[in-house]
Design a protein around this motif. Structure first.
Motif, short mmCIF file in Angstrom:
data_model
loop_
_atom_site.label_atom_id
_atom_site.label_comp_id
_atom_site.label_asym_id
_atom_site.label_seq_id
_atom_site.Cartn_x
_atom_site.Cartn_y
_atom_site.Cartn_z
N CYS A 121 -4.52 -8.36 -2.70
CA CYS A 121 -4.40 -6.95 -3.05
C CYS A 121 -5.60 -6.17 -2.54
N CYS A 127 0.37 -3.74 -5.46
CA CYS A 127 0.06 -5.16 -5.32
C CYS A 127 1.26 -6.03 -5.70
N SER A 137 -4.77 -2.14 -6.60
CA SER A 137 -3.71 -1.26 -6.12
C SER A 137 -2.45 -1.42 -6.96
N SER A 138 -1.77 -0.31 -7.20
CA SER A 138 -0.51 -0.36 -7.95
C SER A 138 0.63 -0.91 -7.09
N ARG A 143 -10.55 -1.36 -9.42
CA ARG A 143 -9.14 -1.11 -9.77
C ARG A 143 -8.26 -1.73 -8.70
#
Length: 63
Positions: free
Chosen positions: A18, A12, A9-10, A7
């Motif tokens: 990221c 990014c 990172s939000s 997953r």
């Protein structure tokens, strides 16, 4: 070999610079990578260490 569901990172920004995280199963070590191909090279940390790291980050934003 265990399949990892990476997953991104939000937080990014544009591009592939990221942080990516994955865990193979509940209770398994968390894999952390910072590249466009996270399966190639990563750090492995315990669930306890990862949880403490996230708590510290969240606490840093409250000051």
């Amino acid at each position: 070999m265990t399949h990892l569901n990476w997953r991104k990172s939000s937080f990014c920004q544009e591009g592939e610079a990221c942080v990516h995280v994955a865990a193979a199963a509940p209770g398994a070590d968390v894999k952390v990578a910072g590249s466009a191909d996270p399966g190639e090279a990563y750090l492995s940390v315990s669930q306890t260490a990862w949880s403490a790291f996230l708590r510290a980050l969240k606490g840093a934003g409250t000051s």
